[in-house]
Design a protein around this motif. Structure first.
Motif, PDB file in Angstrom:
ATOM      1  N   UNK A   1      29.312  13.231 -15.598  1.00  0.00           N
ATOM      2  CA  UNK A   1      29.972  14.354 -15.343  1.00  0.00           C
ATOM      3  C   UNK A   1      31.478  14.157 -15.011  1.00  0.00           C
ATOM      4  N   UNK A   2      31.753  13.223 -14.189  1.00  0.00           N
ATOM      5  CA  UNK A   2      33.308  12.765 -13.912  1.00  0.00           C
ATOM      6  C   UNK A   2      33.956  12.646 -15.359  1.00  0.00           C
ATOM      7  N   UNK A   3      33.300  12.108 -16.360  1.00  0.00           N
ATOM      8  CA  UNK A   3      33.892  11.940 -17.647  1.00  0.00           C
ATOM      9  C   UNK A   3      34.248  13.260 -18.283  1.00  0.00           C
ATOM     10  N   UNK A   4      33.468  14.044 -18.231  1.00  0.00           N
ATOM     11  CA  UNK A   4      33.725  15.492 -18.529  1.00  0.00           C
ATOM     12  C   UNK A   4      35.050  16.104 -18.225  1.00  0.00           C
ATOM     13  N   UNK A   5      35.223  15.943 -16.803  1.00  0.00           N
ATOM     14  CA  UNK A   5      36.205  16.350 -16.247  1.00  0.00           C
ATOM     15  C   UNK A   5      37.502  15.591 -16.781  1.00  0.00           C
ATOM     16  N   UNK A   6      37.593  14.294 -16.952  1.00  0.00           N
ATOM     17  CA  UNK A   6      38.501  13.492 -17.387  1.00  0.00           C
ATOM     18  C   UNK A   6      38.864  13.975 -18.761  1.00  0.00           C
ATOM     19  N   UNK A   7      37.726  14.331 -19.533  1.00  0.00           N
ATOM     20  CA  UNK A   7      38.128  14.559 -20.843  1.00  0.00           C
ATOM     21  C   UNK A   7      38.831  15.899 -21.279  1.00  0.00           C
ATOM     22  N   UNK A   8      38.848  16.630 -20.238  1.00  0.00           N
ATOM     23  CA  UNK A   8      39.514  18.007 -20.444  1.00  0.00           C
ATOM     24  C   UNK A   8      40.969  17.985 -19.696  1.00  0.00           C
ATOM     25  N   UNK A   9      41.306  16.875 -19.423  1.00  0.00           N
ATOM     26  CA  UNK A   9      42.385  16.851 -18.523  1.00  0.00           C
ATOM     27  C   UNK A   9      43.515  16.480 -19.693  1.00  0.00           C
ATOM     28  N   UNK A  10      43.290  16.085 -20.625  1.00  0.00           N
ATOM     29  CA  UNK A  10      44.336  15.353 -21.539  1.00  0.00           C
ATOM     30  C   UNK A  10      44.441  14.059 -21.689  1.00  0.00           C
ATOM     31  N   UNK A  11      43.523  13.062 -20.912  1.00  0.00           N
ATOM     32  CA  UNK A  11      43.564  11.878 -21.039  1.00  0.00           C
ATOM     33  C   UNK A  11      42.665  11.522 -22.001  1.00  0.00           C
ATOM     34  N   UNK A  12      42.722  10.061 -22.351  1.00  0.00           N
ATOM     35  CA  UNK A  12      41.829   9.711 -23.461  1.00  0.00           C
ATOM     36  C   UNK A  12      40.435   9.883 -23.173  1.00  0.00           C
ATOM     37  N   UNK A  13      39.602  10.158 -24.015  1.00  0.00           N
ATOM     38  CA  UNK A  13      38.141  10.373 -23.951  1.00  0.00           C
ATOM     39  C   UNK A  13      37.564   9.094 -23.420  1.00  0.00           C
ATOM     40  N   UNK A  14      36.909   9.093 -22.433  1.00  0.00           N
ATOM     41  CA  UNK A  14      36.275   7.769 -21.900  1.00  0.00           C
ATOM     42  C   UNK A  14      34.799   7.653 -22.940  1.00  0.00           C
ATOM     43  N   UNK A  15      34.753   6.195 -23.005  1.00  0.00           N
ATOM     44  CA  UNK A  15      33.676   5.626 -23.837  1.00  0.00           C
ATOM     45  C   UNK A  15      32.905   4.695 -23.014  1.00  0.00           C
ATOM     46  N   UNK A  16      31.857   4.614 -23.812  1.00  0.00           N
ATOM     47  CA  UNK A  16      30.685   3.398 -23.227  1.00  0.00           C
ATOM     48  C   UNK A  16      30.114   2.866 -24.532  1.00  0.00           C
ATOM     49  N   UNK A  17      29.609   1.531 -24.286  1.00  0.00           N
ATOM     50  CA  UNK A  17      29.108   1.004 -25.419  1.00  0.00           C
ATOM     51  C   UNK A  17      27.721   1.295 -25.700  1.00  0.00           C
ATOM     52  N   UNK A  18      27.200   1.431 -26.976  1.00  0.00           N
ATOM     53  CA  UNK A  18      25.806   1.682 -27.546  1.00  0.00           C
ATOM     54  C   UNK A  18      25.178   0.213 -27.603  1.00  0.00           C
ATOM     55  N   UNK A  19      25.872  -0.676 -27.915  1.00  0.00           N
ATOM     56  CA  UNK A  19      25.605  -1.936 -28.308  1.00  0.00           C
ATOM     57  C   UNK A  19      26.826  -2.950 -27.687  1.00  0.00           C
ATOM     58  N   UNK A  20      26.424  -4.033 -27.223  1.00  0.00           N
ATOM     59  CA  UNK A  20      27.508  -4.837 -26.376  1.00  0.00           C
ATOM     60  C   UNK A  20      28.562  -5.196 -27.293  1.00  0.00           C
ATOM     61  N   UNK A  21      29.850  -4.960 -26.970  1.00  0.00           N
ATOM     62  CA  UNK A  21      31.195  -4.928 -27.839  1.00  0.00           C
ATOM     63  C   UNK A  21      31.506  -6.486 -27.869  1.00  0.00           C
ATOM     64  N   UNK A  22      31.118  -7.216 -26.767  1.00  0.00           N
ATOM     65  CA  UNK A  22      31.481  -8.587 -26.982  1.00  0.00           C
ATOM     66  C   UNK A  22      30.037  -9.384 -26.513  1.00  0.00           C
ATOM     67  N   UNK A  23      29.854 -10.737 -27.212  1.00  0.00           N
ATOM     68  CA  UNK A  23      28.632 -11.349 -26.882  1.00  0.00           C
ATOM     69  C   UNK A  23      28.644 -11.660 -25.349  1.00  0.00           C
ATOM     70  N   UNK A  24      29.650 -11.798 -24.640  1.00  0.00           N
ATOM     71  CA  UNK A  24      29.419 -12.142 -23.252  1.00  0.00           C
ATOM     72  C   UNK A  24      28.971 -11.043 -22.397  1.00  0.00           C
ATOM     73  N   UNK A  25      29.070  -9.968 -23.177  1.00  0.00           N
ATOM     74  CA  UNK A  25      28.604  -8.663 -22.321  1.00  0.00           C
ATOM     75  C   UNK A  25      27.005  -8.427 -22.556  1.00  0.00           C
ATOM     76  N   UNK A  26      26.747  -9.088 -23.190  1.00  0.00           N
ATOM     77  CA  UNK A  26      24.971  -8.999 -23.569  1.00  0.00           C
ATOM     78  C   UNK A  26      24.269  -9.802 -22.349  1.00  0.00           C
ATOM     79  N   UNK A  27      23.267  -8.752 -21.981  1.00  0.00           N
ATOM     80  CA  UNK A  27      22.614  -9.187 -20.626  1.00  0.00           C
ATOM     81  C   UNK A  27      21.461 -10.275 -21.190  1.00  0.00           C
ATOM     82  N   UNK A  28      21.187 -10.452 -22.468  1.00  0.00           N
ATOM     83  CA  UNK A  28      20.006 -11.400 -22.679  1.00  0.00           C
ATOM     84  C   UNK A  28      20.224 -11.689 -24.344  1.00  0.00           C
TER      85      UNK A  28
END
Length: 304
Positions: free
Chosen positions: A167-194
């Protein structure tokens, strides 16, 4: 293989991009059963979906692997939206296109999906009766995954924070800031939980199968749709088509295949557990892909 583009008439003005794979004995004046192959969340048609489409074509089907709206070579802004309702509707849009092709038998169309594409394919079959049978490989109900975690151990209510974040990301996205992103798979190996999800990083971000059109993230604003989505909603009433689900014995996601097998109304449903495979094994490892295809091809030959 032929690359095609076509209009998605679902209302957002999207032009879809897809690759069609043909049987080796293809004759354009004949009619063939067809299979729509849907890629994982964060993937594109040139990866696992295209691999399975190629295998289905080798077994006598017209097979089409496509890029989701807002992703890959399909159009739409902003890029990398992963709205599950749009992803499901995309499958019906591809079927719309298939019905215009003279060499496709519109009464024999099936759906096949990998990972989140499996959940989307099941949801499309619940909604769209033109799908005569459905199969999944390493299926993920992406709503369950975001609510309940990879292994299903998180309570629904504990996912409330994700809704706040989205919900907060939607507010951010219409403010002119860069659109907020989340990974769908780990972006780095060290981010993987298993180790299993470390393979997801390897698949998407190393030469194993990295593709420039698959950056591996989605927009944070999509959490509001993803967390509350159930790809299997009303399967108990409306998923009556033949159903085959393939999963690995070691897959953390296996429970999401077991859940749909339990819930689906179909009288013709089967869960094939392939020994030793984890979730990612079936994306590209020949031994596991071949075992999956050995189940999928006879299933579609019987049901289409």
């Amino acid at each position: 293989m032929k690359n095609v583009t076509f209009k998605n008439i679902s209302g957002a003005g999207i032009t879809m991009s897809a690759n069609i794979y043909f049987p080796s004995t293809f004759v354009e004046s004949n009619k063939y059963p067809a299979i729509v192959v849907t890629h994982p969340g964060g993937g594109v048609k040139e990866q696992a979906a295209g691999l399975y489409a190629k295998h289905m074509a080798a077994n006598g089907f017209i097979a089409i692997a496509f890029d989701a709206s807002y992703q890959g070579e399909s159009t739409g802004e902003p890029r990398q939206l992963e709205n599950p309702y749009t992803r499901t509707e995309d499958i019906s849009a591809v079927i719309d296109y298939l019905t215009t092709l003279g060499y496709v038998d519109a009464d024999r169309i099936g759906a096949l999906g990998v990972c989140a594409g499996g959940g989307y394919s099941a949801n499309a079959a619940i909604n769209d009766r033109r799908i005569k049978s459905v199969a999944t490989v390493s299926a993920v109900n992406i709503g369950q995954m975001f609510r309940n975690g990879w292994d299903g151990s998180v309570a629904d209510t504990d996912a409330m924070g994700y809704l706040d974040f989205g919900s907060n990301a939607r507010t951010n996205d219409v403010s002119g800031a860069d659109l907020m992103q989340i990974p769908l798979a780990p972006m780095r190996r060290e981010d993987a939980p298993n180790e299993e999800l470390a393979e997801a990083w390897e698949y998407y971000h190393t030469p194993r199968c990295a593709h420039p059109n698959a950056p591996g993230y989605t927009l944070t604003r999509n959490l509001n749709q993803l967390v509350t989505y159930d790809a299997y909603y009303l399967a108990e009433a409306f998923l009556t088509q033949p159903l085959l689900m393939v999963a690995g014995s070691q897959a953390g996601s296996r429970w999401m295949s077991e859940n749909l097998i339990e819930r689906a109304a179909s009288n013709d449903k089967q869960l094939e557990i392939i020994e030793g495979g984890n979730h990612m094994s079936f994306y590209d490892l020949p031994n596991y892909v071949d075992q999956a295809v050995s189940k999928l091809a006879p299933f579609f030959q019987r049901t289409l």
